[in-house]
Design a protein around this motif. Structure first.
Motif, PDB file in Angstrom:
ATOM      1  N   GLN A  60       0.838  -1.206   0.000  1.00 19.29           N
ATOM      2  CA  GLN A  60       0.000   0.000   0.000  1.00 19.29           C
ATOM      3  C   GLN A  60       0.869   1.251   0.000  1.00 19.29           C
ATOM      4  O   GLN A  60       0.556   2.221  -0.684  1.00 19.29           O
ATOM      5  CB  GLN A  60      -0.932   0.004   1.213  1.00 19.29           C
ATOM      6  N   SER A  61       1.940   1.239   0.761  1.00 23.42           N
ATOM      7  CA  SER A  61       2.858   2.382   0.783  1.00 23.42           C
ATOM      8  C   SER A  61       3.496   2.570  -0.581  1.00 23.42           C
ATOM      9  O   SER A  61       3.580   3.702  -1.088  1.00 23.42           O
ATOM     10  CB  SER A  61       3.952   2.161   1.827  1.00 23.42           C
ATOM     11  N   ILE A  62       3.943   1.478  -1.176  1.00 21.02           N
ATOM     12  CA  ILE A  62       4.574   1.542  -2.495  1.00 21.02           C
ATOM     13  C   ILE A  62       3.594   2.107  -3.528  1.00 21.02           C
ATOM     14  O   ILE A  62       3.961   2.921  -4.376  1.00 21.02           O
ATOM     15  CB  ILE A  62       5.070   0.138  -2.930  1.00 21.02           C
ATOM     16  N   LYS A  63       2.329   1.717  -3.447  1.00 20.01           N
ATOM     17  CA  LYS A  63       1.314   2.190  -4.393  1.00 20.01           C
ATOM     18  C   LYS A  63       1.113   3.696  -4.306  1.00 20.01           C
ATOM     19  O   LYS A  63       0.648   4.314  -5.264  1.00 20.01           O
ATOM     20  CB  LYS A  63      -0.010   1.471  -4.163  1.00 20.01           C
ATOM     21  N   ALA A  64       1.469   4.308  -3.184  1.00 17.64           N
ATOM     22  CA  ALA A  64       1.324   5.756  -3.027  1.00 17.64           C
ATOM     23  C   ALA A  64       2.226   6.526  -3.997  1.00 17.64           C
ATOM     24  O   ALA A  64       1.995   7.703  -4.254  1.00 17.64           O
ATOM     25  CB  ALA A  64       1.628   6.155  -1.583  1.00 17.64           C
ATOM     26  N   PHE A  65       3.229   5.860  -4.548  1.00 19.73           N
ATOM     27  CA  PHE A  65       4.130   6.497  -5.512  1.00 19.73           C
ATOM     28  C   PHE A  65       3.586   6.471  -6.944  1.00 19.73           C
ATOM     29  O   PHE A  65       4.224   7.011  -7.844  1.00 19.73           O
ATOM     30  CB  PHE A  65       5.492   5.796  -5.518  1.00 19.73           C
ATOM     31  N   THR A  66       2.456   5.853  -7.186  1.00 23.10           N
ATOM     32  CA  THR A  66       1.957   5.641  -8.543  1.00 23.10           C
ATOM     33  C   THR A  66       1.811   6.939  -9.332  1.00 23.10           C
ATOM     34  O   THR A  66       2.316   7.048 -10.456  1.00 23.10           O
ATOM     35  CB  THR A  66       0.621   4.879  -8.523  1.00 23.10           C
ATOM     36  N   GLU A  67       1.127   7.928  -8.783  1.00 22.02           N
ATOM     37  CA  GLU A  67       0.911   9.184  -9.522  1.00 22.02           C
ATOM     38  C   GLU A  67       2.226   9.914  -9.776  1.00 22.02           C
ATOM     39  O   GLU A  67       2.446  10.442 -10.862  1.00 22.02           O
ATOM     40  CB  GLU A  67      -0.067  10.089  -8.770  1.00 22.02           C
ATOM     41  N   LEU A  68       3.092   9.935  -8.791  1.00 17.68           N
ATOM     42  CA  LEU A  68       4.392  10.580  -8.955  1.00 17.68           C
ATOM     43  C   LEU A  68       5.216   9.872 -10.029  1.00 17.68           C
ATOM     44  O   LEU A  68       5.862  10.512 -10.858  1.00 17.68           O
ATOM     45  CB  LEU A  68       5.144  10.589  -7.622  1.00 17.68           C
ATOM     46  N   SER A  69       5.148   8.557 -10.046  1.00 16.63           N
ATOM     47  CA  SER A  69       5.869   7.771 -11.046  1.00 16.63           C
ATOM     48  C   SER A  69       5.355   8.083 -12.455  1.00 16.63           C
ATOM     49  O   SER A  69       6.148   8.300 -13.378  1.00 16.63           O
ATOM     50  CB  SER A  69       5.719   6.279 -10.751  1.00 16.63           C
ATOM     51  N   LYS A  70       4.046   8.111 -12.617  1.00 21.29           N
ATOM     52  CA  LYS A  70       3.471   8.413 -13.930  1.00 21.29           C
ATOM     53  C   LYS A  70       3.886   9.795 -14.410  1.00 21.29           C
ATOM     54  O   LYS A  70       4.257   9.975 -15.568  1.00 21.29           O
ATOM     55  CB  LYS A  70       1.936   8.333 -13.864  1.00 21.29           C
ATOM     56  N   MET A  71       3.833  10.768 -13.506  1.00 22.78           N
ATOM     57  CA  MET A  71       4.213  12.133 -13.858  1.00 22.78           C
ATOM     58  C   MET A  71       5.688  12.191 -14.249  1.00 22.78           C
ATOM     59  O   MET A  71       6.054  12.838 -15.230  1.00 22.78           O
ATOM     60  CB  MET A  71       3.940  13.058 -12.665  1.00 22.78           C
ATOM     61  N   HIS A  72       6.532  11.485 -13.511  1.00 21.85           N
ATOM     62  CA  HIS A  72       7.971  11.514 -13.790  1.00 21.85           C
ATOM     63  C   HIS A  72       8.294  10.809 -15.111  1.00 21.85           C
ATOM     64  O   HIS A  72       9.115  11.292 -15.890  1.00 21.85           O
ATOM     65  CB  HIS A  72       8.736  10.857 -12.638  1.00 21.85           C
ATOM     66  N   CYS A  73       7.653   9.698 -15.371  1.00 24.61           N
ATOM     67  CA  CYS A  73       7.928   8.924 -16.584  1.00 24.61           C
ATOM     68  C   CYS A  73       7.439   9.636 -17.848  1.00 24.61           C
ATOM     69  O   CYS A  73       7.956   9.377 -18.934  1.00 24.61           O
ATOM     70  CB  CYS A  73       7.325   7.533 -16.481  1.00 24.61           C
ATOM     71  N   LYS A  74       6.462  10.526 -17.727  1.00 27.50           N
ATOM     72  CA  LYS A  74       6.016  11.305 -18.887  1.00 27.50           C
ATOM     73  C   LYS A  74       7.145  12.174 -19.426  1.00 27.50           C
ATOM     74  O   LYS A  74       7.167  12.499 -20.604  1.00 27.50           O
ATOM     75  CB  LYS A  74       4.815  12.186 -18.514  1.00 27.50           C
ATOM     76  N   GLY A  75       8.083  12.516 -18.557  1.00 24.96           N
ATOM     77  CA  GLY A  75       9.234  13.316 -18.962  1.00 24.96           C
ATOM     78  C   GLY A  75      10.362  12.477 -19.532  1.00 24.96           C
ATOM     79  O   GLY A  75      11.488  12.939 -19.640  1.00 24.96           O
ATOM     80  N   LYS A  76      10.068  11.224 -19.878  1.00 20.26           N
ATOM     81  CA  LYS A  76      11.047  10.298 -20.468  1.00 20.26           C
ATOM     82  C   LYS A  76      12.241  10.056 -19.542  1.00 20.26           C
ATOM     83  O   LYS A  76      13.386   9.983 -19.981  1.00 20.26           O
ATOM     84  CB  LYS A  76      11.516  10.798 -21.823  1.00 20.26           C
ATOM     85  N   LYS A  77      11.948   9.914 -18.252  1.00 19.00           N
ATOM     86  CA  LYS A  77      12.956   9.590 -17.248  1.00 19.00           C
ATOM     87  C   LYS A  77      12.461   8.400 -16.439  1.00 19.00           C
ATOM     88  O   LYS A  77      11.269   8.181 -16.292  1.00 19.00           O
ATOM     89  CB  LYS A  77      13.218  10.782 -16.318  1.00 19.00           C
ATOM     90  N   SER A  78      13.392   7.640 -15.916  1.00 17.00           N
ATOM     91  CA  SER A  78      13.054   6.434 -15.161  1.00 17.00           C
ATOM     92  C   SER A  78      12.747   6.773 -13.705  1.00 17.00           C
ATOM     93  O   SER A  78      13.295   7.712 -13.137  1.00 17.00           O
ATOM     94  CB  SER A  78      14.208   5.432 -15.211  1.00 17.00           C
ATOM     95  N   PHE A  79      11.884   5.948 -13.109  1.00 22.44           N
ATOM     96  CA  PHE A  79      11.469   6.101 -11.717  1.00 22.44           C
ATOM     97  C   PHE A  79      11.468   4.702 -11.118  1.00 22.44           C
ATOM     98  O   PHE A  79      10.623   3.876 -11.455  1.00 22.44           O
ATOM     99  CB  PHE A  79      10.063   6.706 -11.685  1.00 22.44           C
ATOM    100  N   VAL A  80      12.446   4.415 -10.251  1.00 23.13           N
ATOM    101  CA  VAL A  80      12.612   3.071  -9.703  1.00 23.13           C
ATOM    102  C   VAL A  80      12.599   3.151  -8.179  1.00 23.13           C
ATOM    103  O   VAL A  80      13.261   4.008  -7.590  1.00 23.13           O
ATOM    104  CB  VAL A  80      13.929   2.423 -10.181  1.00 23.13           C
ATOM    105  N   ILE A  81      11.863   2.249  -7.557  1.00 23.53           N
ATOM    106  CA  ILE A  81      11.772   2.185  -6.100  1.00 23.53           C
ATOM    107  C   ILE A  81      12.554   0.971  -5.621  1.00 23.53           C
ATOM    108  O   ILE A  81      12.411  -0.120  -6.172  1.00 23.53           O
ATOM    109  CB  ILE A  81      10.306   2.082  -5.650  1.00 23.53           C
TER     110      ILE A  81
END
Length: 110
Positions: free
Chosen positions: A51-72
């Protein structure tokens, strides 16, 4: 929060074990990291959950739109239960490997 910049990648490490504070800090400071690949290291927090990890979903989507990787980076979770929209690995080394592969794919136009 500890920040380590290495080339085209920034590693943000949670050093306090307060997940919500870490998430809030990253969200508020995202503008300064948007041009870097991000590795979020939450291994210090032993109580991290899916559940905590899922809290990063929106931030990850926003970051990946900029053609950059987002890894937890997280330990002691069921990696099969992580949503496909997030990239979660058990070590920082694997996170760097994922980013290297993403960079190659972007260079090839995928």
């Amino acid at each position: 929060m500890k920040v380590l910049v290495k080339g085209h990648t920034t590693v943000l490490k949670d050093t306090q074990g307060d997940f919500q504070l870490f998430l809030d800090n990253i969200t508020n400071q995202h503008e300064s990291y948007k041009n870097q690949n991000l590795i979020l290291d939450v291994t210090h927090d032993k109580s991290i959950s899916i559940q905590s990890i899922k809290a990063f979903t929106e931030l990850s989507k926003m970051h990946c739109k900029g053609k950059k990787s987002f890894v937890i980076v997280a330990e002691n979770i069921d990696f099969n239960a992580v949503p496909k929209s997030l990239v979660v690995v058990p070590s920082v080394l694997e996170a760097h490997d994922i980013i290297d592969m993403d960079e190659i794919e972007r260079d090839l136009g995928f």
